[in-house]
Enzyme design. Structure first.
Site, short mmCIF file in Angstrom:
data_model
loop_
_atom_site.label_atom_id
_atom_site.label_comp_id
_atom_site.label_asym_id
_atom_site.label_seq_id
_atom_site.Cartn_x
_atom_site.Cartn_y
_atom_site.Cartn_z
N ASP B 531 -34.56 -1.61 28.75
CA ASP B 531 -35.23 -1.78 27.47
C ASP B 531 -36.15 -0.57 27.26
OD1 ASP B 531 -36.09 -2.95 25.17
OD2 ASP B 531 -37.13 -4.63 26.12
N ASP B 606 -35.44 -6.08 18.63
CA ASP B 606 -36.34 -7.22 18.43
C ASP B 606 -36.27 -7.76 17.01
OD1 ASP B 606 -36.89 -6.66 21.00
OD2 ASP B 606 -38.83 -5.73 20.63
#
Lengths: 396, 932
Positions: B531, B606
């Site tokens: 990430d 996200d």
């Protein structure tokens, strides 16, 4: 290569179709699987030749023709589990390489090597059932005792009240009369003896109290700086002098004799003012790694960092929240301090039967939603006899 | 996971972040646009966009033309400042043209993107057809294609017959900011270095004015020192006859790109955007500078190989027209053909552009794959369902969730651990209290034939007691700041260093950290998630790295968009190495670039638990698929916020038909494991997940194709129906391969959807009811909450495994059910691909089965598509379901050994469905079923 593949084909056919497969072992259903007679699906949807039972192809809509294979999506498989407890597993767990039945019967063609663990599991279960049963029994006795004590206490008090009220008047008169007699009739020597005894008892009591005080001091001194501060004491709502549900800074300062913080020697004077409440209202604390959680039943749940920092309200008493048939097994505390971009903190307390009243674990499965496990005799149910418990769960 | 968001947990992040966050706290729920630059705030974009078309100062110096076997070179001159450029033209194998433009004599070398092309693209000779003082005409070989170089102003046209396919610099927006010497105090320093080198070029550029933002630029509190001054480049492309352009992900926007006149251009700059909004051209986590153009006649592609911050302007002569205006054109016979103009602007580097001439979508995919490679072939289990949450708190939590799936009979393959599993955000470590026995936990999963992913982010806690940090520091592997020290920024662990993944030695070292004896507690069923690899720097400009940070000799400015690719690559290489080169890796990354498809999966970052975000997941993954990245998914349920139960169910139903299928949730949201919403919703989610598992053989086959030939797994309809204009701007449905059409339900409370079934003369079968529908129609389908519409194309054969078990590995030896959907001409074709599901043996030792199923003349047969391969399977053919069939009198199974046997069958006359009972043949064998 073709030869190999053909071999595989043959092999898989053999394994899948011709190996004798488990037939349901539930006595009530076994009658439907009569060899060499056409089989009617248990839902009656169709009738098939018996050689299609357990032939690794799903013919019945209800999955009943394949009790021993994984062919039907809705089928289930019966593990006899001799020595333990018989169970059903979804038929998708047959030959999936994972041992599900302790008697290993679900993995008859997957290459998985399973150990028969039924005996061991049975033994363990019996042990734990026995322990549980003992706990339940004792817990229930404790509960009955509690109920009994409460009842008796109530009756006693009621009776005493009536009695006392009746005799009060007469006694009051007598007291007046006797006072004068007493004052003159007291034996000075006896008085001296009693005084000595009292002093001795007082000394023991004070020593005990000092130990408790020292413990309390350590407990209160969150940042371990050798002082109990207003902030540290403030979390102890039970000390609230006016019982309005909040302990203000001024009130706390009052408790500390006007100081912001007190050291061990000054704490002595503070202690005398708070010890009764402090002792009677605090339940055993559950120590977590980073936080101390505090549960005050029917009041609130709170969390405090172990090493300094202020207390967070994890929820105020809300309601009983167990399932319909067992409403009093779960307590819900809500409207705690708000979370950023999230809900107000809340805590679910699961109550289980135990000999002691104690919080056994605390976790935060979801952010700001806490879960406490709490044992207490107060929720113990009347136990079935141990024999019954063990018998009902075992098929030997 | 997680972006800058949980910055919210300020207690842990320190006072600096408290301040930084203060803005967010008061705002409403949306991206804070002020944190990210507009074109106007990005000095080079502003300068470039201020140029007006039609005033190109560039002229080709035809006398400098050189033609070799492999390329043509030619100098261009900017008549305003006399700076010369060098143009290189290549005709590449497979119908592509490469155009490279660099400064003839740059002050210092300009950055050329390495490690993206899989090789030096093989060339084919160009031949000179004609030449005069105005230009030259070159033959591109096939199809009477010609490349015309016009001298003044310089311009390139690619023609086929009399038709212009594409023109470069036709609007005169080629602009190449040459490297120059700073004309202030710094000048002396330069001369001190090498005065002779600079003198001649200095003279030519005396007339140039210095604008704000050329040598220094400030955005918010961040100053970019720009020691190399202005260096941007730009080029325009005109596409006559084209009304539709796609690609250039990543943007949360419609599949068909919009004209950008009057707004900001599409931006390509890898950024960690907190709470991104849908339907806008803002930059997101990844960047793939590839655009596809499409018309009913032709599909082409433009690959702009540049890893610096890039902006793409699109304008179209039809975009602004109303339907009435277009009608008027039609009635009055307007002579104006539609045209789309595209302009690329990048901050540094060179112009290196690949023009993929198609002409079909399939050709463009193959062409692009020949340049940057194909999708990594994932382990089969990675195509199954993934259960993620920020965070599963401890080993007990993991065990409980794992058990929850079994208790509710829902399959899953992977459970994921986000950043909280580490010891203080030190990657490659475990929190000693929450995960004291990681191997016990992994063994527990392995016993159930399941797997785990742990997160390993590329920011490294600066902590002298942390082995990883110490090694990187001592080896000098960190990215450096402009002053030469280790670059440091804030991220999850607090102060962090950023390893220089562009350094091959660093990557090799990083890869070695995944060895089982290095990454303590890891096991073979543990895979990796990268990430924050944009990289995310909480206190950096636009939440990323300073552009003047140094990767060796190059600035982050030059290669910013490439960083994330390198992170994923190094990690994937680590996973391969730890198995001795045997096992296929699985690595998920958030940031990506062209070529990232070779290293694993990506997701759309996200997102939020909103219907709009569910909708946008379709065009976002479609766009990625068009440019090579097939393994794409969106967080099921939405990352931020908490979905309504209906949204969650719909998301599962949609996600089950998207390539990367993972549920994920933010730390601050309530738990949402599938069984937490009552038995009815548990059953709905179970059914959605089971549909995915049953279809895994088809998914696997599609990924094999993506790996083999670069064809996208999830496709817009126009890819298969390129002439059907009704499909060109579709965002609400898609194809999986050629044969499944999926129309997710993305409206709250929907009672029906209108699906478009393409293909005149074709038929489609509802996979749930087997009902047949005609193609080339808008079909209203009533829907309930139980499923979303999915159709199988008449003419196709799809293999499923109907026995859904608790993980894909458990289904390995299970039999197949073939769904044969007949075309109106009673024909169908399909494939089946089988291998061990997790090693490279399919590639290295040709250990796989690839079968072709054909139904024609009332016979269904299976034959070998890969005679050179060998693999044995225990799987067999359990059932054959023929849709659109008529009732036969008998069905005979024939095997190569000459044996014949009669198959029993059932026929459902109301739906024309014929079900053949238990052929029982091994799936790797030849066989034929004849219907009479």
């Amino acid at each position: 290569m073709d030869f190999n593949l053909a071999g595989v084909h043959w092999l898989s056919d053999l394994l899948l179709c011709t190996q004798p497969l488990p037939v349901p072992t539930i006595p009530t259903e076994r009658q439907f699987y009569e060899e060499n007679k056409p089989f009617t699906c248990l839902d009656g949807s169709s009738t098939i030749p018996f050689d299609r039972v357990n032939d690794d192809y799903c013919d019945c809509r209800d999955g009943s023709d394949e009790p021993g294979t994984a062919a039907c999506p809705n089928g289930s498989f019966h593990c006899t589990n001799a020595g333990f407890r018989p169970t059903f597993i979804p038929s998708s767990r047959i030959n999936d390489g994972i041992c599900d039945c302790c008697d290993t019967t679900d993995e008859y063609n997957s290459g998985a090597t399973c150990q028969n663990t039924c005996r061991e599991m049975g033994r363990k279960e019996r042990e734990s059932l026995q322990i549980m049963a003992e706990i339940t029994k004792e817990g229930f006795l404790l509960k009955q005792q509690l109920i009994h004590e409460a009842k008796r206490g109530q009756e006693d008090k009621q009776g005493k009240l009536t009695e006392l009220q009746g005799s009060k008047k007469g006694l009051e008169e007598k007291v007046e009369a006797l006072r004068t007699v007493k004052e003159t009739a007291e034996d000075p020597e006896k008085e001296a003896k009693e005084r000595h005894l009292k002093a001795w008892e007082e000394l023991i009591r004070m020593e005990k109290d000092k130990t408790r005080m020292a413990e309390a001091f350590l407990e209160l001194d969150d940042d371990a700086d050798g002082y109990v501060s207003v902030a540290e004491l403030q979390s102890h709502l039970e000390l609230d002098p006016d019982s309005d549900g909040s302990l203000s800074e001024t009130e706390t300062q009052g408790l500390l004799g006007g100081a912001d913080k007190v050291d061990t020697s000054t704490f002595e004077t503070v202690w005398s003012g708070i010890k009764d409440k402090y002792l009677s209202e605090t339940l055993p604390l559950f120590f977590f790694i980073r936080y101390i959680y505090r549960l005050c039943p029917f009041n609130r749940v709170s969390q405090k960092p172990k090493f300094g920092g202020s207390e967070t309200n994890l929820g105020l008493w809300g309601q009983w929240a167990g399932p319909e048939d067992n409403l009093y097994s779960v307590m819900k505390y809500d409207h705690g301090q708000g979370c950023w971009q999230g809900p107000n903190r809340s805590t679910t307390v699961k109550l289980t039967c135990g000999k002691e009243t104690v919080v056994t674990s605390t976790s935060e499965p979801s952010r700001c939603e806490y879960l406490m496990e709490f044992t207490t005799p107060a929720v113990c149910q009347e136990p079935a006899s141990l024999d019954e418990v063990l018998h009902g769960h075992t098929e030997l | 996971m997680n972006s800058s968001n949980s910055i919210l947990r300020t207690q842990r992040m320190g006072p600096l972040l408290v301040l930084w966050l203060a803005g967010c706290l008061s705002g409403t729920w949306a991206v804070d646009r002020g944190n990210f630059k507009t074109c106007d705030q990005s000095a080079f974009c502003k300068r470039q966009r201020a140029l007006k078309p039609g005033q190109s100062p560039y002229r080709a110096l035809l006398e400098t033309l050189e033609l070799t076997n492999t390329k043509l070179t030619l100098q261009l001159i900017n008549d305003n400042n006399k700076v010369r450029l060098l143009l290189e033209l290549y005709r590449l194998q497979g119908n592509m043209t490469r155009v490279k433009i660099n400064e003839l004599k740059p002050l210092k070398p300009r950055f050329e993107v390495p490690d993206v092309l899989i090789n030096d693209p093989p060339t084919e000779p160009l031949s000179l057809l004609s030449r005069d003082e105005n230009g030259v005409v070159l033959s591109l070989g096939a199809d009477s294609q010609r490349l015309i170089v016009s001298a003044k102003p310089f311009r390139l046209d690619i023609m086929e017959g009399r038709e212009v396919l594409l023109s470069l610099n036709s609007r005169g927006l080629l602009a190449f900011e040459h490297l120059r010497i700073r004309k202030d105090t710094l000048l002396c320093n330069y001369f001190h270095l090498s005065p002779l080198l600079f003198l001649p070029s200095l003279k030519a550029k005396e007339d140039e004015k210095v604008e704000d933002g050329m040598w220094e630029e400030t955005f918010k509190s961040h100053t970019d020192s720009k020691p190399n001054g202005p260096s941007s480049i730009s080029l325009d492309f005109s596409l006559p006859g084209v009304e539709n352009v796609y690609g250039i992900p990543e943007h949360a926007d419609s599949l068909k790109l919009k004209a950008t006149d009057g707004g900001d251009p599409y931006r390509l700059f890898n950024l960690d955007v907190f709470q991104y909004e849908v339907f806008n051209p803002m930059a997101l986590y990844g960047a793939i500078p590839v655009m596809l153009s499409h018309s009913a006649q032709r599909t082409m592609g433009i690959f702009w190989l540049n890893a610096a911050e890039t902006w793409v302007d699109i304008s179209s002569n039809t975009a602004g027209k109303t339907v009435f205006g277009q009608m008027l054109d039609y009635v009055q016979g307007s002579s104006e053909t539609p045209q789309t103009d595209v302009r690329w602007i990048s901050e540094s580097g060179i112009i290196d552009v690949f023009i993929m001439l198609g002409p079909t979508p399939t050709d463009v995919f193959s062409q692009y794959a020949s340049l940057t490679g194909t999708q990594a072939f994932p382990p089969l289990s990675a195509l199954a369902y993934h259960q993620c949450r920020w965070n599963y708190n401890d080993q007990e939590d993991v065990a409980a969730v794992d058990q929850g799936f079994d208790d509710h009979d829902i399959p899953y393959d992977f459970i994921w651990l986000d950043i909280e599993h580490t010891d203080g955000k030190r990657y490659f470590t475990w929190d000693p209290h929450k995960f004291p026995q990681p191997k016990d936990m992994l063994q527990g999963l392995l016993d159930k034939r399941r797997k785990m992913v742990t997160i390993v982010d590329p920011h490294i806690k600066v902590d002298s007691s942390y082995k990883i940090h110490n090694e990187i520091r001592s080896k000098g592997f960190y990215v450096k700041s402009k002053d030469g020290g280790d670059y440091e920024g804030w991220c999850w662990p607090g102060n962090s260093g950023y390893p220089d993944f562009t350094n091959p030695e660093m990557r090799a070292w990083w890869a070695s950290m995944f060895a089982y004896d290095q990454y303590e507690g890891s096991m073979e069923n543990m895979y990796t998630w990268n990430d924050m690899n944009e990289p995310s720097v909480f206190n950096g400009p636009e939440v990323t790295m300073h552009k003047d940070a140094l990767h060796g000799n190059w600035e982050n400015r030059d290669l910013h968009n490439l960083y994330g690719l390198y992170v994923q690559r190094a990690t994937a290489e680590g996973l391969i190495e730890r198995s001795g080169g045997v096992e296929r890796p699985f690595v998920l990354a958030r940031a990506f670039f062209a070529g990232s498809q070779r290293y694993g999966a990506v997701w759309t970052g996200d997102n939020a638990a909103e219907w709009e975000h569910l909708k946008i997941s379709i065009p976002m993954c479609l766009s990625l698929g068009l440019v090579g990245v097939s393994f794409c998914g969106a967080d099921v349920g939405g990352f931020f916020k908490s979905p309504s139960t209906e949204l969650l169910v719909r998301w599962y139903q949609t996600g089950a038909y998207q390539p990367f299928f993972r549920a994920h949730a933010h730390l601050d949201t309530p738990r949402r494991e599938p069984w937490l919403f009552g038995p009815e919703n548990t059953a709905l989610i179970r059914e959605a997940v089971r549909q995915r598992y049953a279809l895994l053989p088809y998914w696997y086959q599609l990924f094999y194709h993506a790996h083999h030939s670069g064809q996208p797994v999830m496709r817009p309809l126009w890819v298969e129906y390129p002439q059907d204009t009704a499909t060109f701007s579709m965002d609400d449905q898609f194809l999986l391969g050629r044969d499944l059409l999926v129309h997710p339900v993305t409206e709250e409370g929907a009672r029906g959807v209108t699906a478009y079934l393409p293909g005149k003369g074709e038929v489609w079968f509802d996979v749930h009811t087997f009902q047949k529908h005609n193609g080339a129609q808008n079909l209203y389908i009533p829907v309930t909450i139980s499923s979303i519409p999915v159709f199988q194309r008449g003419g196709s054969i799809i293999s499923r495994k109907a026995r859904v078990r608790r993980s894909s590995s458990c289904m390995e030896h299970d039999p197949y059910t073939l769904f044969v959907a007949l075309s109106p001409k009673r024909f169908a074709q399909g494939e089946l691909y089988i291998d061990d599901g997790h090693t490279f043996n399919f590639d290295k030792q040709k250990q796989f089965i690839h079968r072709r199923f054909s139904f024609a003349n009332n016979a269904l047969s299976s034959r070998n598509l890969a005679p050179g391969s060998q693999f044995t399977t225990f799987s067999w053919v359990e059932k054959i379901v023929i849709l659109g069939a008529s009732k036969p009198s008998k069905a005979t199974l024939k095997t190569p050994d000459g044996k014949e046997s009669q198959l029993e069958f059932e026929f459902d006359a109301s739906m024309s469905v014929l079900t053949l009972r238990k052929p029982g043949v091994n799936a790797g064998l030849d066989w034929t079923v004849v219907l009479q």
